[in-house]
Scaffold this motif. Sequence first.
Motif, mmCIF file in Angstrom:
data_model
loop_
_atom_site.group_PDB
_atom_site.id
_atom_site.type_symbol
_atom_site.label_atom_id
_atom_site.label_comp_id
_atom_site.label_asym_id
_atom_site.label_seq_id
_atom_site.Cartn_x
_atom_site.Cartn_y
_atom_site.Cartn_z
ATOM 1 N N UNK A 1 0.838 -1.204 0.000
ATOM 2 C CA UNK A 1 0.000 0.000 0.000
ATOM 3 C C UNK A 1 0.871 1.252 0.000
ATOM 4 N N UNK A 2 1.954 1.214 0.789
ATOM 5 C CA UNK A 2 2.872 2.354 0.860
ATOM 6 C C UNK A 2 3.509 2.610 -0.499
ATOM 7 N N UNK A 3 3.976 1.550 -1.136
ATOM 8 C CA UNK A 3 4.596 1.674 -2.464
ATOM 9 C C UNK A 3 3.615 2.292 -3.452
ATOM 10 N N UNK A 4 2.372 1.821 -3.412
ATOM 11 C CA UNK A 4 1.347 2.313 -4.323
ATOM 12 C C UNK A 4 1.068 3.801 -4.110
ATOM 13 N N UNK A 5 0.968 4.215 -2.839
ATOM 14 C CA UNK A 5 0.668 5.611 -2.535
ATOM 15 C C UNK A 5 1.848 6.534 -2.858
ATOM 16 N N UNK B 1 10.324 2.359 -6.181
ATOM 17 C CA UNK B 1 10.255 2.433 -4.727
ATOM 18 C C UNK B 1 10.428 1.028 -4.159
ATOM 19 N N UNK B 2 11.120 0.934 -3.027
ATOM 20 C CA UNK B 2 11.209 -0.341 -2.303
ATOM 21 C C UNK B 2 10.886 -0.087 -0.828
ATOM 22 N N UNK B 3 10.315 -1.100 -0.195
ATOM 23 C CA UNK B 3 10.123 -1.088 1.257
ATOM 24 C C UNK B 3 10.831 -2.323 1.784
ATOM 25 N N UNK B 4 11.679 -2.116 2.800
ATOM 26 C CA UNK B 4 12.555 -3.172 3.300
ATOM 27 C C UNK B 4 12.312 -3.374 4.796
ATOM 28 N N UNK B 5 12.321 -4.633 5.244
ATOM 29 C CA UNK B 5 12.147 -4.884 6.676
ATOM 30 C C UNK B 5 13.474 -4.709 7.418
ATOM 31 N N UNK B 6 13.438 -4.885 8.732
ATOM 32 C CA UNK B 6 14.639 -4.628 9.539
ATOM 33 C C UNK B 6 15.738 -5.662 9.346
ATOM 34 N N UNK B 7 15.405 -6.753 8.665
ATOM 35 C CA UNK B 7 16.435 -7.765 8.365
ATOM 36 C C UNK B 7 17.098 -7.497 7.021
ATOM 37 N N UNK C 1 13.679 -6.984 0.992
ATOM 38 C CA UNK C 1 12.651 -6.171 0.342
ATOM 39 C C UNK C 1 11.312 -6.902 0.408
ATOM 40 N N UNK C 2 10.287 -6.239 0.962
ATOM 41 C CA UNK C 2 8.976 -6.875 1.105
ATOM 42 C C UNK C 2 7.932 -6.269 0.155
ATOM 43 N N UNK C 3 8.296 -5.167 -0.491
ATOM 44 C CA UNK C 3 7.416 -4.582 -1.504
ATOM 45 C C UNK C 3 8.247 -3.699 -2.410
ATOM 46 N N UNK D 1 7.994 11.105 5.602
ATOM 47 C CA UNK D 1 6.895 11.585 6.445
ATOM 48 C C UNK D 1 5.566 10.973 6.010
ATOM 49 N N UNK D 2 5.379 10.898 4.696
ATOM 50 C CA UNK D 2 4.148 10.307 4.183
ATOM 51 C C UNK D 2 4.060 8.836 4.579
ATOM 52 N N UNK D 3 5.169 8.132 4.471
ATOM 53 C CA UNK D 3 5.209 6.718 4.833
ATOM 54 C C UNK D 3 4.897 6.523 6.311
#
Length: 373
Positions: free
Chosen positions: A9-13, A22-28, A31-33, A106-108
């Motif tokens: 959802x974050x990537x889409x927005x 755009x990438x979203x990565x977890x703490x490990x 890349x999860x999105x 900030x948006x994220x």
Amino acid sequence: MLIPELAEKIVKEVRKLIGEDIIVVNNEGYIIASTDLERVGTFHEGALIASQQKRKLIITIEDQTKLIGVKAGINFPIFFQNNVIGVIGITGDPTTVTPFGEIIRKMTELLISENYYAEQFDWHSRALESFVMDWVQAKDWNEAFMNRARLLNIDMEIKRAAVIIEFSGLTSPITREAWSSIFKKFQKNDKEVVARSGNERIILLINCTKGASRERIETRLKQFFLFLSDNFNIHASAGVGQPADPKEIKVSYSQAERCLKIVKSPSSIAFDEDLTLEMLLEEISQKTKADFIKRTLGPLIQENELIGTIKELFKQNHSLKNTAKNLHIHINTLHYRLKKADELTGLNSNNIHDLLTMYLAILFLDEQTKTNQ
């Protein structure tokens, strides 16, 4: 917290604001999105560094040969409640994408915060609805039940009156934002319980320890109905039970349900203390009511004109003059219709016993019609 569904959802927005990948990565560091689906599930060393060091990390073209799984761009740690919960990365020329960085972060973080509080609201609403339904159905007050009450911060020692508010004319489900506003509007303090019951009802358990008079309850409900109408175009009616001790709240709830069944129109409020004949009628089974209709009005069921005439007669308190006037017919026509109804049913509308029989049958018929709608 930062699950793949939310990350997508974050990537889409975010993609709506900037055309870069755009990438979203977890703490490990995984890349999860991503806008590039082939990168999902791969390791990103730059994001792991940004997460561990809690700082933004600019990745140059030269860094692509030094760090695993990276592309030129910028990575920002995502904070929630002062903790890093992941990283968002923007791929592209660092000098081009960096100015967007803080805005994107900030948006994220705002999206994550909104999602968190929405989940909390949904959890609390479901938990409260489940607890209240168990309570008004007189579930045993065992240790688990009392623990749920404490978790929901509900005082189980005060007298309350049950109120059921029912919405009418809904064309779509009520949104989370609307439910939140509705709850805030009615709940005045932590001694009162406000819970939804499906999408069309609210259950209120009003604190009666300080004398919640009928007038005060009625005023609050009318103000609440106005709020619903003005803000959400929702119309509602309510049934109000009598005050009861905590372990007897089922009685008050049943009274409120009984009241709600006799409410005639939106914005109406029925109080149990006002019921007389309705108290008896509620105890009669649906089968008995159906049999009663068949034995009395059976021959008239297909005679809509005669049924309508009898209903209007009762509505006008058996005034022939007013009945004829409201039906826009001559008084002789009214006499003819009533005589025909008497002949078909074998009842005499001028006999008090038969008149009461006919009145009860009309009440049961109206109830049956309302139930089948």
